[in-house]
Design a protein around this motif. Structure first.
Motif, mmCIF file in Angstrom:
data_model
loop_
_atom_site.group_PDB
_atom_site.id
_atom_site.type_symbol
_atom_site.label_atom_id
_atom_site.label_comp_id
_atom_site.label_asym_id
_atom_site.label_seq_id
_atom_site.Cartn_x
_atom_site.Cartn_y
_atom_site.Cartn_z
ATOM 1 N N VAL A 58 28.628 20.393 25.469
ATOM 2 C CA VAL A 58 29.241 21.309 24.504
ATOM 3 C C VAL A 58 29.822 22.529 25.221
ATOM 4 O O VAL A 58 30.940 22.963 24.929
ATOM 5 N N SER A 59 29.100 23.044 26.194
ATOM 6 C CA SER A 59 29.588 24.202 26.954
ATOM 7 C C SER A 59 30.881 23.875 27.682
ATOM 8 O O SER A 59 31.816 24.680 27.696
ATOM 9 N N GLU A 84 33.659 23.679 25.114
ATOM 10 C CA GLU A 84 34.018 25.004 24.615
ATOM 11 C C GLU A 84 34.774 25.827 25.650
ATOM 12 O O GLU A 84 35.615 26.646 25.292
ATOM 13 N N GLY A 89 36.968 24.773 27.650
ATOM 14 C CA GLY A 89 38.353 24.332 27.728
ATOM 15 C C GLY A 89 38.736 23.981 29.153
ATOM 16 O O GLY A 89 37.909 23.944 30.055
ATOM 17 N N SER A 125 38.227 15.335 28.046
ATOM 18 C CA SER A 125 37.688 15.882 26.796
ATOM 19 C C SER A 125 37.192 14.774 25.881
ATOM 20 O O SER A 125 36.125 14.901 25.271
ATOM 21 N N TRP A 149 33.410 14.244 24.671
ATOM 22 C CA TRP A 149 33.095 14.152 23.240
ATOM 23 C C TRP A 149 32.265 12.904 22.955
ATOM 24 O O TRP A 149 31.243 12.964 22.262
#
Length: 80
Positions: A23-24, A27, A29, A36, A40
């Protein structure tokens, strides 16, 4: 070993910690589309593994309550 297999072997804490890291990274980017998407998908699998552990823990608690008597909650216990 496949990604699914290695996730299936993770403890709750290992899966949770890796999920936090995924998640970090998402986030923060900066990852390309393919990376990505891979992150996910890994995160989804890790979240499912965590849920498996939590569901198993709930079943064990429920079984212990039933074995302890009538299955009624004891004073001071919380069901969340």
């Amino acid at each position: 070993m496949s990604e699914r297999t290695d996730i299936a072997e993770l403890s709750y804490e290992q899966a949770r910690d890796e999920l936090v890291a995924v998640v970090s990274r998402l986030e923060a980017g900066g990852a390309g589309l393919e990376e990505s998407l891979a992150l996910w998908e890994r995160g989804e699998a890790l979240a499912a593994r965590c849920q498996e552990w939590l569901d198993g823990a709930r079943k064990r608690l429920d079984a212990a309550r039933e074995a302890d008597g009538d299955g009624q909650e004891r004073p001071g216990s919380a069901d969340s």
